[in-house]
Scaffold this active site. Structure first.
Site, mmCIF file in Angstrom:
data_model
loop_
_atom_site.group_PDB
_atom_site.id
_atom_site.type_symbol
_atom_site.label_atom_id
_atom_site.label_comp_id
_atom_site.label_asym_id
_atom_site.label_seq_id
_atom_site.Cartn_x
_atom_site.Cartn_y
_atom_site.Cartn_z
ATOM 1 C CG ASP A 126 83.361 37.825 57.325
ATOM 2 O OD1 ASP A 126 83.537 37.518 56.139
ATOM 3 O OD2 ASP A 126 82.683 37.168 58.123
HETATM 4 C C1 GLC Z 1 80.479 41.363 61.030
HETATM 5 C C2 GLC Z 1 81.302 40.830 62.160
HETATM 6 C C3 GLC Z 1 82.162 39.695 61.731
HETATM 7 C C4 GLC Z 1 81.289 38.688 61.046
HETATM 8 C C5 GLC Z 1 80.481 39.313 59.936
HETATM 9 C C6 GLC Z 1 79.561 38.274 59.356
HETATM 10 O O1 GLC Z 1 81.294 41.897 60.071
HETATM 11 O O2 GLC Z 1 82.111 41.831 62.698
HETATM 12 O O3 GLC Z 1 82.834 39.130 62.818
HETATM 13 O O4 GLC Z 1 82.095 37.702 60.517
HETATM 14 O O5 GLC Z 1 79.727 40.369 60.417
HETATM 15 O O6 GLC Z 1 78.792 38.737 58.305
HETATM 16 C C1 GLC Z 2 83.095 35.523 62.188
HETATM 17 C C2 GLC Z 2 82.625 34.834 60.931
HETATM 18 C C3 GLC Z 2 83.770 34.188 60.196
HETATM 19 C C4 GLC Z 2 84.883 35.159 60.019
HETATM 20 C C5 GLC Z 2 85.299 35.781 61.334
HETATM 21 C C6 GLC Z 2 86.328 36.855 61.178
HETATM 22 O O1 GLC Z 2 83.475 34.582 63.142
HETATM 23 O O2 GLC Z 2 81.654 33.865 61.225
HETATM 24 O O3 GLC Z 2 83.344 33.714 58.949
HETATM 25 O O4 GLC Z 2 85.936 34.462 59.427
HETATM 26 O O5 GLC Z 2 84.185 36.371 61.950
HETATM 27 O O6 GLC Z 2 85.855 37.974 60.519
#
Ligand code: GLC
Ligand code: GLC
Length: 799
Positions: A489
């Protein structure tokens, strides 16, 4: 060395419990209650809250964000002794030293006991199957040799239903609170007069000597939960809340002879009424359902029967897969805690924990599809519904909302779509479901687009457009465009944000003409594409075009995605390499090593072995494989959120326990059992030695452990609600123990070190069959296919 480390608790495998023996854990160590629609979080000191169905809109107990301590607020019992001293069985909130303390977190229940000067209080907390309530069964025992007289106070604080406005809109909230009192039952009915047809109550199966429903009257204007003025005074004031902050507290005088015990049953319930019949003739709330719920648990026997039913329910769920491997850590993860955590992530998605506020995001499209891997063997019918719900949030072009709301099941407009990997996960989840169940019929189910009635096409058609969506959106190297982000993400290659008020995930300042491509999606495409082709074969449809697309993608990866020693991670907006030895920082990433080796891209040319070796050499550390190396030491506007994190945390070189399994599967498919096992042991919580350092619960996976560049490497965060649970389950059962569902049976293909695991036994329920397998593991590899047949099968498999 290790035995010098302080321990806060231990596993009790026979009871399927984790036993906490010191209440001052480094962080609240929680458990979850409930498995249908009433859910609770409960810490080892009884902190936490509950809600019905939706943690944001139907919050029952109040929780203060950024509270000090973090788990303040909960279901507290205060024991006020004749000498004026006050203590709690769970130590908090008064923190009066106890002579004995124990918290046992079990499957859907928590039992907390405390003892002081010969008086013992034990509370069993659970949500009975099929009911919307928490039971607090409190047993008080006088183990001393003199009679004991004391006052017992219960306490909960109500949330004004919407957990978000509850902590914002004080000008309104402080005037809306309403309660009703009927004998010993304290009702919370804020906003019931208008559009809410639901209320909550807190009752007890004994006469009471007083109550309070107004927080200030009970606690005092300048006290905290640790010193409520009425408890200190030993006297309830029968306060009735009008606005301000409604609470529920019972006061009961107790007398116990030496050796005597008394059990009280408290019911914290939630009721929804038919809007047409919500009021009694006198204008008060219609309490029929509350009365029924109280009556259902008005005796110890009834409570015990419900508790036995809960235990039975978990025995059935966990009994579907059991291993005896000779390694207690492995057995307890597989047989108990990993499966349990998978069910919790099914129930909660990413909503409510002490790291997820319950007011944030809804259900993730990709997260929910991956979570399926963890629970499909336990609750296949609910997995089926989940897939159909997820697919219904897809757009006609195969793209999809990144998140949807659990109550309405509608896509979340606030975040929208455009995440390049999302559509592929639907194929991935559906294939896993069909392999487990053999239910090919799901492919014919009509499923709408964006929940619009009349737009239905078959689920199979949804899969087709998912695949096509990614195939059609490729960049200059023939690799998939990343969009807002892929699985990571925080790799936001089209964001370019210099405004701290922007969301990294929704800002796309430069989406036009982007060359940002993802090798993670490319690997996923190959892996999922092969699955999809096999599924099409199995249902007699032509898979040639899919196979061609897969093979084209493999070529593109080999040609443009190989950096010499490992797979590149991406191309950025301008077409520059990400995850290459040419970069100053972020030279290698885990995700593309994981997915490309899982997909066996370039295996014959030795690329997989090389990539796995590089991951081990450059990403591995004492606590697991970090996400990237070297960590980004500054903000790179062209990479986005990943470089916003300090080195070693989260996506910037943290240990994501979610993607370590991808490398482990890659290792397993390459037949490298020692490496696969070594990686597994580093992240599996049962192997954690240093509880103080790890900080979060040692019985469940956390999303992230601080990486080697962090200030405190090995410190865990974001426990419980993470795709890590499902991925580790999938990895350990299907690739290490090697019991893998296929469309027509089970494939047995172990990958465990033969010296340590020469033979092990697996009991697996598969569809309506039971398999008792003894697997002899010579370490030479190989696999055996066992065609599915109903009935019971006792088999020895030698490999
Ligand atoms: C933030 C977190 C990430 C998560 C995302 C969800 O970027 O660091 O881990 O997946 O929020 O919106
Ligand atoms: C968090 C989010 C997931 C994402 C991950 C890596 O676990 O829930 O959707 O893939 O972060 O960013």
């Amino acid at each position: 060395m290790n035995n010098l480390k302080k321990l806060y608790g231990h596993f009790d495998d026979a009871a399927r419990e984790y036993v906490i023996t010191d209440p001052a854990t480094p962080w609240p160590w929680i458990n979850y209650l409930g498995c249908e629609d009433f859910f609770s979080l409960i810490s080892n000191t009884a902190g936490g809250y509950c809600f019905c169905r939706d943690a944001k809109f139907r919050r029952i107990l109040r929780y203060r964000y950024n509270g000090v301590p973090m788990d303040d607020g909960g279901r507290y019992f205060y024991i006020r002794e004749a000498d004026g001293s006050v203590w709690n069985p769970g130590w908090k909130p008064c923190k009066t030293p106890l002579d004995a303390y124990e918290c046992r977190h079990g499957m859907g229940y928590t039992r907390i006991s405390g003892e002081r000067r010969g008086l013992r209080a034990e509370v069993l907390f659970f949500v009975p199957p099929g009911r919307r309530c928490e039971i607090h069964k409190l047993t008080l025992s006088n183990r001393g040799d003199a009679p004991r007289d004391f006052k017992l106070f219960s306490f909960v604080e109500w949330c004004l239903w919407n957990a978000a406005t509850d902590m914002e809109n004080f000008q309104r909230n402080l005037s809306t609170g309403e309660v009703e009192i009927e004998g010993g039952t304290l009702y919370h009915k804020t906003e019931y007069r208008e559009r809410r047809n639901h209320y909550a109550f807190y009752g007890v199966n004994a006469p009471i000597d007083g109550f309070d429903t107004d927080r200030e009257a009970f606690i005092g204007a300048y006290n905290g939960f640790d010193a409520p003025q009425n408890v200190l005074a030993g006297q309830a004031t029968d306060s009735v809340a009008h606005g301000w902050s409604p609470v529920a507290s019972h006061c009961i005088s107790v007398h116990l002879e030496p050796g005597q015990s008394r059990t009280l049953v408290f019911v914290l319930g939630y009721v929804e009424n038919d809007p047409e019949h919500k009021f009694a003739p006198d204008g008060s709330i219609d309490k029929t359902q509350a009365h029924a719920l109280l009556e259902a648990f008005d005796s110890e026997e009834k409570v015990d029967a419900a508790f036995a039913a809960l235990k039975q329910c978990w025995d059935d769920l966990l009994g579907r897969f059991q291993v005896e491997s000779g390694c207690p850590e492995l057995d307890r993860m597989v047989d108990i805690w990993n499966q349990y955590q998978c069910m919790v992530t099914f129930n909660m998605s990413r909503s409510a924990s002490f790291f997820e506020s319950g007011i944030g995001r809804g259900m993730g499209f990709r997260d929910s599809n991956q979570d399926l891997l963890g629970f499909v063997h336990q609750i296949p019918e609910r997995a089926r519904q989940r897939i159909l719900d997820i697919a219904a949030t897809q757009f006609p072009d195969g793209g999809c909302y990144h998140q949807y709301q659990p109550l309405t099941k509608r896509g979340n407009n606030g975040i929208g779509g455009g995440f390049g990997d999302d559509p592929l996960w639907l194929i991935f989840g559906t294939a896993a479901y069909i392999k487990e169940t053999g239910d090919f019929g799901i492919l014919d189910e009509p499923v709408p687009f964006d929940n619009v009635p009349g737009s239905e096409v078959s689920l199979l058609e949804h899969l087709r457009i998912s695949f096509a969506h990614v195939q059609e959106r490729r960049g200059p190297h023939g690799l998939p465009l990343i969009g807002r982000a892929d699985w990571n993400d925080c790799l936001n290659l089209n964001c370019f944000s210099d405004n701290p008020d922007d969301s990294f995930q929704t800002t796309e300042n430069k989406n036009g003409g982007s060359k940002a491509e993802s090798l993670m999606i490319a690997g996923l495409f190959v892996y999922v594409g092969k699955e999809y082709a096999a599924l099409l074969d199995r249902i007699g449809q032509d898979a040639a075009a899919v196979r061609q697309a897969v093979s084209d993608m493999e070529c593109a990866i080999r040609e443009h995605g190989w950096d010499g020693e490992w797979f590149l991670r991406a191309y950025d907006y301008y077409g520059g390499k990400v995850g290459s030895h040419e970069n100053a920082e972020g030279q290698i990433f885990i995700e593309s090593q994981g997915w490309c080796t899982m997909a066996r891209v370039g295996a014959e040319q030795g690329l997989c072995d090389k990539a796995l070796d590089s991951a081990k050499r450059l990403l591995d550390s004492e606590h697991g494989l970090v996400l990237n190396q070297p960590a980004y030491s500054r903000y790179y506007i062209e990479y986005g959120e990943i470089s916003s994190y300090p080195e070693g945390y989260k996506e910037n070189a943290g240990i994501f326990c979610h993607n370590n399994p991808w490398v482990i599967i890659g290792e397993a498919l390459a037949g490298r059992a020692d490496d696969a096992w070594a990686h597994y042991c580093k992240i599996s919580p049962a192997f954690i030695q240093d509880q103080e350092l790890h900080k979060v619960e040692p019985y469940v996976y956390c999303q992230m452990v601080a990486g080697k560049d962090a200030f405190r490497p090995g410190e865990g965060k974001n426990s419980w609600l993470t795709g890590t649970a499902a991925w580790n389950w999938h990895t350990v059962t299907e690739f290490l123990l090697g019991v893998r569902p296929e469309y027509d049976g089970l494939r047995i293909e172990p990958c465990l070190p033969a010296d340590r695991f020469p033979e092990y036994r697996v009991h697996r329920r598969f569809r309506d069959a039971e398999y008792d397998l003894t697997i002899r593991n010579s370490g030479r590899g190989g696999s055996r296919f066992i065609p599915y047949a109903p009935g019971r099968h006792v088999l020895t498999v030698e490999l």
